[in-house]
Design a protein around this motif. Structure first.
Motif, mmCIF file in Angstrom:
data_model
loop_
_atom_site.group_PDB
_atom_site.id
_atom_site.type_symbol
_atom_site.label_atom_id
_atom_site.label_comp_id
_atom_site.label_asym_id
_atom_site.label_seq_id
_atom_site.Cartn_x
_atom_site.Cartn_y
_atom_site.Cartn_z
ATOM 1 N N GLY A 99 22.676 41.467 51.448
ATOM 2 C CA GLY A 99 23.725 42.167 52.181
ATOM 3 C C GLY A 99 25.094 42.108 51.549
ATOM 4 N N VAL A 100 25.244 41.355 50.461
ATOM 5 C CA VAL A 100 26.550 41.252 49.798
ATOM 6 C C VAL A 100 26.830 42.532 49.019
ATOM 7 C CG1 VAL A 100 27.847 40.063 47.987
ATOM 8 C CG2 VAL A 100 26.506 38.749 49.647
ATOM 9 N N ASP A 101 28.028 43.051 49.153
ATOM 10 C CA ASP A 101 28.441 44.239 48.410
ATOM 11 C C ASP A 101 28.771 43.838 46.970
ATOM 12 O OD1 ASP A 101 29.423 47.139 48.419
ATOM 13 O OD2 ASP A 101 31.166 46.052 47.661
ATOM 14 N N VAL A 102 28.068 44.436 46.004
ATOM 15 C CA VAL A 102 28.237 44.055 44.601
ATOM 16 C C VAL A 102 29.644 44.392 44.118
ATOM 17 C CG1 VAL A 102 27.372 44.377 42.251
ATOM 18 C CG2 VAL A 102 25.778 44.375 44.168
ATOM 19 N N GLY A 103 30.188 45.532 44.584
ATOM 20 C CA GLY A 103 31.535 45.902 44.187
ATOM 21 C C GLY A 103 32.566 44.885 44.643
ATOM 22 N N GLU A 104 32.385 44.371 45.866
ATOM 23 C CA GLU A 104 33.300 43.353 46.387
ATOM 24 C C GLU A 104 33.177 42.063 45.580
ATOM 25 O OE1 GLU A 104 36.110 41.375 48.499
ATOM 26 O OE2 GLU A 104 35.657 43.528 48.527
ATOM 27 N N PHE A 105 31.923 41.696 45.213
ATOM 28 C CA PHE A 105 31.741 40.492 44.403
ATOM 29 C C PHE A 105 32.402 40.657 43.032
ATOM 30 C CE2 PHE A 105 29.411 38.284 41.049
ATOM 31 C CZ PHE A 105 29.585 36.975 41.453
ATOM 32 N N GLU A 106 32.286 41.837 42.446
ATOM 33 C CA GLU A 106 32.897 42.074 41.139
ATOM 34 C C GLU A 106 34.411 41.865 41.205
ATOM 35 O OE1 GLU A 106 32.967 45.447 37.576
ATOM 36 O OE2 GLU A 106 32.028 45.889 39.507
ATOM 37 N N ARG A 107 35.029 42.319 42.267
ATOM 38 C CA ARG A 107 36.477 42.128 42.418
ATOM 39 C C ARG A 107 36.817 40.633 42.559
ATOM 40 N NH1 ARG A 107 35.801 47.094 45.170
ATOM 41 N NH2 ARG A 107 35.320 46.057 47.156
ATOM 42 N N VAL A 108 35.976 39.912 43.307
ATOM 43 C CA VAL A 108 36.202 38.468 43.463
ATOM 44 C C VAL A 108 36.046 37.758 42.125
ATOM 45 C CG1 VAL A 108 35.304 36.358 44.524
ATOM 46 C CG2 VAL A 108 35.513 38.447 45.889
ATOM 47 N N TYR A 109 35.021 38.140 41.372
ATOM 48 C CA TYR A 109 34.777 37.525 40.056
ATOM 49 C C TYR A 109 35.958 37.765 39.123
ATOM 50 C CZ TYR A 109 32.641 36.595 35.509
ATOM 51 O OH TYR A 109 32.379 36.105 34.254
ATOM 52 N N GLN A 110 36.430 39.003 39.088
ATOM 53 C CA GLN A 110 37.523 39.337 38.174
ATOM 54 C C GLN A 110 38.811 38.616 38.551
ATOM 55 O OE1 GLN A 110 37.659 43.609 38.336
ATOM 56 N NE2 GLN A 110 35.968 43.880 36.905
ATOM 57 N N SER A 111 39.077 38.497 39.829
ATOM 58 C CA SER A 111 40.312 37.840 40.269
ATOM 59 C C SER A 111 40.267 36.331 40.044
ATOM 60 C CB SER A 111 40.580 38.129 41.749
ATOM 61 O OG SER A 111 39.522 37.625 42.562
ATOM 62 N N ALA A 112 39.056 35.780 39.779
ATOM 63 C CA ALA A 112 38.920 34.341 39.553
ATOM 64 C C ALA A 112 39.271 33.932 38.133
ATOM 65 C CB ALA A 112 37.499 33.884 39.887
ATOM 66 N N GLY A 113 39.549 34.920 37.259
ATOM 67 C CA GLY A 113 39.941 34.615 35.892
ATOM 68 C C GLY A 113 38.809 34.100 35.030
ATOM 69 N N LEU A 114 37.576 34.495 35.346
ATOM 70 C CA LEU A 114 36.409 34.048 34.588
ATOM 71 C C LEU A 114 36.185 34.973 33.382
ATOM 72 C CD1 LEU A 114 34.112 33.216 37.621
ATOM 73 C CD2 LEU A 114 35.337 31.606 36.147
ATOM 74 N N PRO A 115 35.288 34.608 32.442
ATOM 75 C CA PRO A 115 35.079 35.413 31.224
ATOM 76 C C PRO A 115 34.719 36.859 31.559
ATOM 77 C CG PRO A 115 33.971 33.305 31.036
ATOM 78 C CD PRO A 115 34.473 33.385 32.427
#
Length: 778
Positions: free
Chosen positions: A216-232
């Motif tokens: 049920g997790v929205d992949v687009g929302e996860f991508e935004r969270v990942y990018q904002s975390a400053g990861l590779p």
């Protein structure tokens, strides 16, 4: 009585009945087959992703990174259920040789050697089992099985300078991430020990940072969270939805064409039915009058006719469904090879059956609509005239006594068409469908094969493309490559481009805008859907899908962090792109080496220079750069699609010719029955059979000319829009057909004209034996 009527009709109209039966059969076969392709494709993609435990989000990365930060992010984020980082060793094509052959230095594919994953993202063999090679063994992507005709037991040799390593092929890999030819990366599976040995002697490292997400997790929302975390995030990010789309695209395109063809065939089958029923009613009007005169109701007479078509349509649909089972394997062979055999489920049987039932229902409903004409047939008129026509001739359009007698047969034919063009409208419509069905697949095939198709991939059209990915010392190699090209006398012109990633600021949140190409876009220009290429450092152009995701249009603004400072850019243009998931951008911005994803050079060679030899030379000199001929790039990435399109083109051409033959024969049969009195007069006046045949040939060819003109225009407009609709999900919604004039404007019309003329001559061979009867002249 019912049996006698049906037997009499079948005996009288054997060829027509058989042909009509075949068309309903083909319609049923194609509909059932198309539904089966879509059903199996969907099921196969889902099954492959399930068995491979495919990741939901993948971030590709080159260079150093902190795995501990990724682990902490995965533990602290409730969206994540599993995380793994896959180390991939990229080895250049020049260092690989299959079964003693020469290395494919002009291949566009990037070869990544990996170990089998332990948690998810498994690479499977042809039985969809997790493949685990031993030392000295290797599992090779299916793409190479097709391209190089490999077999189990063949060898693959890795050579880099003095280092040599030979592997024995023990399996071919289904890879949920990198299966289709449209994806230019491919993964080979080796053992742990062999991977460690290869890493010490050759190749460059790249990482796939993979996540499986909670349901049920929205992949687009996860991508935004990942990018904002400053990861590779120095390379492309990929989602499971995009991977499914790319896996289904090749066969989905073929399925869309088969559905289009099947819809046209259903339309033609209905028109065949209408002509057949009208011709039967013309011939049987006297018998219908007798049945009405003795008290048989119209609905009972209609039931007699419907019985025949119920039986015929039922048998044709049933046989079409049965034949679709083995013949469907031809269209689903590519699905089975790349994704595995789909387990039989109720849906894989029910949906094709429903498609067949729908064809039967449409045929019978149409029969009922046509047979309502029985209500308008008067018993008295039918018995008196023996037909539904009045039997009277009137001086009409374009009277012949006012004209000279030269070219009489041609003028008589033209006069009849012009006088009653409404009657010929049906034939004209069928010819339009035939031309449309003939030309659209040809235009689509020539468009995909054309050199300028590269524009739909967001690339400029050039002779050679040199692609240099991030490896150690890549900046220096890039600089040396530009110096070498500047001094190469064989090069007419070249333009360098850099692809980088920039932080994107939206509503106070920071994400990453990847695949931003930087360079001079006045060179090797591409077409824009709207606007123009960026010309200043304050402008940016976006791919169509990127613009849709960001909800911006030409003239709107974006804010990027350029050299750690916010810069507002105006969207100058929107273009189409089929690469990198259709999400790219173009700008003229300053860039930093650490933000670069890859380097690219387009170049044109001087006239007379052998491009193949030059590509091989550059591949050796600029290794590990990927050097490709643009035509070769299209052939390799769209090779599977092109192969299936060729099959559809042949099928469509045969069906178009068959439709033209059948409809022409049925129409002329109905027409000669209606024009029996006119033909009697012409025969009495001394016209011979060949004269009457020439008149009918000219009539049908005149209608065909109109149909060819309208059908060609429809193929160029409506057909082009349909092609855009099929490619829209990839990022190219406005396809412009590349037309081969000789084929489209000369060969196709000549083929149709030939079959129509021969059919007309064969169908009118008895017109000279009509007797004069019941003739009244006014």
């Amino acid at each position: 009585m019912t049996g006698r009527i049906i037997r009499k009709d079948l005996a009288r109209n054997k060829i027509v009945t058989l042909t009509l039966f075949c068309f309903i059969l083909i319609a049923s076969l194609l509909v059932s087959g198309a539904v089966r392709i879509v059903t199996e494709m969907t099921g196969a993609v889902d099954a492959l992703f399930s068995q491979a435990a495919a990741p939901d989000f993948i971030q590709m990365h080159t260079g150093d990174f902190d795995q501990g930060a990724i682990d902490r992010f995965a533990e602290q984020t409730s969206m994540v259920t599993s995380q793994q980082t896959v180390e991939m060793l990229n080895i250049d094509n020049a260092n690989l040789a299959f079964a003693g052959r020469q290395p494919a230095t002009n291949s566009v594919m990037e070869n990544g050697f990996v170990r089998q994953n332990e948690e998810f993202d498994f690479l499977l063999d042809l039985d969809n089992q997790v493949v685990r090679p031993k030392d000295g063994e290797i599992a090779v992507p299916i793409y190479y099985l097709q391209r190089d005709d490999l077999a189990i037991g063949d060898t693959l040799e890795v050579v880099d300078g003095q280092y040599r390593k030979e592997f024995r092929i023990i399996a071919f890999v289904r890879d949920a991430q990198m299966n289709p030819s449209l994806i230019s990366s491919k993964r080979f599976v080796v053992s742990e020990a062999d991977f460690t040995e290869l890493r010490a002697h050759t190749g460059s490292e790249e990482y796939l940072i993979e996540f499986q997400l909670a349901e049920g997790v929205d992949v687009g929302e996860f991508e935004r969270v990942y990018q904002s975390a400053g990861l590779p995030q120095k390379d492309t990010a990929i989602t499971a939805g995009l991977l499914k789309l790319m896996n289904a695209l090749t066969d989905g395109l073929v399925a869309a064409l088969v559905i289009l063809v099947s819809l046209l065939i259903i339309t033609v089958a209905l028109l065949c039915l209408r002509l057949t029923l009208l011709a039967n009613m013309e011939e049987d009007t006297r018998e219908i009058g007798v049945m009405k005169a003795i008290g048989i109701k119209s609905k009972d007479i209609r039931g007699l006719y419907l019985l025949k078509y119920r039986v015929m349509a039922g048998l044709a649909c049933l046989l079409g469904f049965v034949l679709s089972l083995p013949l469907g394997k031809v269209f689903t062979a590519n699905i089975t090879l790349y994704m595995g055999k789909v387990e039989v489920s109720p849906l894989t049987i029910i949906l094709p059956v429903l498609g067949t039932v729908a064809v039967y229902g449409i045929v019978m409903m149409f029969c009922r609509l046509v047979l309502r004409r029985f209500r308008r047939i008067s018993a008295v008129e039918a018995l008196r005239a023996g037909g539904s026509a009045s039997g009277k001739l009137r001086a009409g359009f374009w009277p012949l006594y006012k004209r000279p007698m030269r070219w009489l047969n041609l003028r008589l034919g033209a006069r009849e068409v012009l006088r009653s063009f409404g009657s010929y409208g049906l034939l004209c419509f069928v010819f339009i469908l035939c031309v449309f069905l003939f030309i659209v697949p040809i235009n689509l095939l020539t468009t995909v094969q054309a050199p300028n198709f590269i524009n739909y991939m967001g690339m400029g059209q050039s002779d050679v493309q040199i692609d240099l990915r991030r490896t150690e010392g890549v900046e220096q190699r890039y600089t040396e490559m530009l110096k070498a090209l500047s001094s190469d006398e064989d090069v007419e012109h070249f333009a360098p481009y850099v692809t980088a990633a920039y932080p994107l600021v939206t509503d106070g949140e920071t994400s990453t805008l990847r695949n931003v190409q930087i360079g001079d876009f006045s060179q090797y220009a591409i077409d824009y859907l709207d606007g123009k290429a960026p010309q200043t450092e304050n402008e940016i152009a976006l791919s169509q899908l990127n613009a849709q995701d960001l909800e911006v249009a030409v003239g709107d603004s974006l804010t990027l962090l350029v050299e750690d400072r916010p810069r507002t850019l105006t969207v100058s243009g929107i273009y189409q792109d089929l690469t990198n998931g259709g999400r790219t951008a173009k700008a003229s911005l300053p860039w930093r080496a650490e933000d670069v994803q890859w380097y690219l050079v387009y170049l044109d060679l001087n006239e007379g220079i052998d491009r193949t030899e030059k590509v091989a030379e550059y591949a050796e000199v600029f290794a590990p750069a990927k050097v490709t001929h643009i035509d070769s790039y299209i052939a390799q990435t769209f090779g599977s699609t092109i192969s299936q399109l060729r099959m559809v083109v042949v099928l469509a051409a045969l069906l178009s010719a068959a439709v033209a033959v059948l409809i022409t024969a049925l129409f002329l049969r109905m027409l000669t029955a209606k024009e029996a009195h006119e033909l009697s007069i012409l025969t009495f006046l001394g016209f011979q059979r060949k004269d009457l045949a020439r008149q009918y040939v000219f009539r049908t060819l005149l209608v065909l000319v109109v149909g060819v003109v309208i059908g060609t225009l429809a193929a160029a407009t409506l057909g082009q829009n349909l092609a855009g609709f099929m490619f829209a999900s990839m990022g190219a919604s406005r396809i412009r057909f590349v037309v081969q004039p000789v084929v489209v404007y000369l060969l196709c019309p000549l083929i149709l004209a030939g079959v129509v003329a021969l059919t007309t001559l064969a169908s009118t061979r008895t017109t000279g034996r009509i007797k004069i009867q019941n003739l009244v002249i006014e």
